[in-house]
Design an enzyme around this catalytic site. Structure first.
Site, mmCIF file in Angstrom:
data_model
loop_
_atom_site.group_PDB
_atom_site.id
_atom_site.type_symbol
_atom_site.label_atom_id
_atom_site.label_comp_id
_atom_site.label_asym_id
_atom_site.label_seq_id
_atom_site.Cartn_x
_atom_site.Cartn_y
_atom_site.Cartn_z
ATOM 1 N N ARG A 91 0.932 -1.323 -0.226
ATOM 2 C CA ARG A 91 -0.023 -0.049 0.005
ATOM 3 C C ARG A 91 0.892 1.194 0.042
ATOM 4 N NH1 ARG A 91 -5.051 -1.052 -1.637
ATOM 5 N NH2 ARG A 91 -5.510 -3.230 -1.046
ATOM 6 N N HIS B 163 0.006 -0.294 -10.272
ATOM 7 C CA HIS B 163 -0.834 -1.000 -9.336
ATOM 8 C C HIS B 163 -1.215 -2.206 -10.139
ATOM 9 C CE1 HIS B 163 -3.425 -0.752 -5.696
ATOM 10 N NE2 HIS B 163 -3.312 -2.104 -5.952
#
Lengths: 308, 308
Positions: free
Chosen positions: B223, B271
């Site tokens: 994250r 991502h």
């Protein structure tokens, strides 16, 4: 006292002397290790095929030539080398090869080259999973099998091909000419880890490259002559082959004017995939000396008919 | 008939509808799957945290919200979401993460970036073996553990660190503040797979980055907020950190003017490391529906105190 001659390029003595002495001592062997024994007094030669020593005709009592290299094709035709010849199967070399092959397979699988090139835009492309990416390993010797098993461990479906029939768990093993055709038919990535013999020369040529799915990628950490270079360059030109990563070449270092240098769809690496590691290799040499002295069969002795 | 609402960005419906219907059918569940049930009639929500649905106060009979994402930090603070919330632990997502992490670890280990850049000269540099390359995994949840085990399988010595004590075979498991210091002290490559909670924010900041050996490399597929971006940029400037590969960011897509773009020692990936695969995720959703209907405990239910 066992007389051992170290015959390799002189700069290798610095990396091997201490590991060999340690390994002999740990094996309980009394060894006189030198660069310069009289040929007729040598019991064993620790050998690199690019050494100055090419004439073994005066090594009259030598019990074995123990190669530091896995590939012995340069010396199997040497008619003066009449004593047993052993290849190096170094666990450190095998580990290094597995790491290099796995790294370059994942580089292709994840399209890391594109990621590195696209450092100015957010372009999410998700690769398929390893289970959806068929890989073919040409060659199922010690190195090919170890690499194939590591790739299976990461989830890739792996087909293996070898000259003679093999049976290895979790690998779809094929052999023979029909087997080669079948092994190439679905391979998105092909890895070459065959020995370099007359029978394996140009295993990938215009005909076999055409059997691959369009855009297949080639990884050659085996031997340069396994690939017909002109055929590969032609297949890269048409897009039949998408990319090639080559670690070995017919002439090394690869000549500066070779078309592989700077080719947009070729990565050249400088023969680094299979490097013998002195500490682990010295232990293999010591074990073969121990076997020779005990009258036990040598490890990794070369079959002179087969050439490996 | 079980009423299931699909609440995600509209373009996801195309990829998920068929796999979900198949999975429900295979689980023997009679489901009315739609985008548009009346809130008070919904039994389960299949949910992506970036969906328009943010107010669950009228979902009065809803038995569970089943996230398609592994990370649920965007919704754990939603006070209207009072029913059980389950994270996605998709075997396809885990496999993809293992492949991405292993690929980028081997890329660093083999120095593939240098190989790709040196396509004009023969410069043989042999990397150490994996067994000589200590790696630290921050986070030992489902993803961190799977990646750590794959790296152990390739021979890397892996230290793992987690908030609470863990015991995982072949991984040197540490926890707590002292454990973090010890985990970072020897790490040549650090991987971040911690959940995104208040306690994990800026796990890598100026102080902890300084604990790493000089030139350490960072891989963050976890994250964005786990890393203090300014501290990382400063550590890259001094060479304390050699390189960083970042897949997640505080703001995504990463803004065009962010200093990570085009930084010579940073690789940005968009991502893509953790992508839920529809076919495998649908099976997990169906299993949780079956469990809910059978009164069995849900898989992967979020602990609202811990936030994951």
């Amino acid at each position: 006292m066992i007389n051992v001659q170290f015959a390799a390029l002189p700069e290798r003595w610095a990396s091997y002397e201490a590991p060999l002495r340690t390994a002999f001592q740990n094996a309980g062997l009394e060894v006189d290790l030198r660069l310069d024994h009289a040929p007729s007094e040598v019991d064993y030669v620790v050998y690199a095929p690019n050494s100055d020593l090419q004439d073994f005709s005066h090594h009259s009592r030598c019990k074995a030539v123990l190669s530091l290299w896995a590939g012995v094709e340069k010396i199997t035709g040497n008619s003066t080398l009449t004593m047993p010849l052993c290849r190096m199967v170094d666990p450190g070399l095998t580990a290094g090869m597995v790491e290099w092959v796995t790294g370059h397979v994942l580089r292709y699988h994840l399209d890391i080259d594109r990621s590195l090139a696209e450092q100015d835009r957010w372009n999410p492309i998700v690769p398929p999973l390893a289970r959806e990416r068929p890989i073919t390993m040409l060659g199922l010797g010690a190195l090919g099998t170890a690499c194939a098993q590591a790739l299976v461990g990461l989830g890739f479906p792996v087909t293996g091909w070898s000259r003679s029939a093999k049976d290895i768990p979790n690998i779809n093993c094929l052999h023979g000419e029909d087997g080669l055709k079948e092994a190439l038919r679905t391979a998105e990535i092909v890895i070459l880890l065959l020995p370099d013999t007359a029978a394996t020369e140009n295993t990938l040529d215009a005909e076999t490259l055409a059997m691959l799915p369009k855009g297949a990628r080639i990884i050659n950490p085996g031997r340069g002559p396994l690939v017909d270079d002109d055929a590969l360059l032609a297949a890269l030109e048409t897009g039949q082959i998408g990319h090639a990563t080559l670690d070995v070449f017919r002439v090394e270092p690869l000549p500066q004017d070779h078309p592989y240098w700077g080719h947009p769809n070729v990565t050249v690496t400088p023969h680094i995939a299979a490097e013998t590691r002195a500490s682990t290799a010295a232990e293999v040499i010591a074990e073969n000396l121990r076997r020779g002295e005990a009258g036990e069969p040598f490890l990794h002795q070369v079959d002179r008919q087969l050439g490996y």
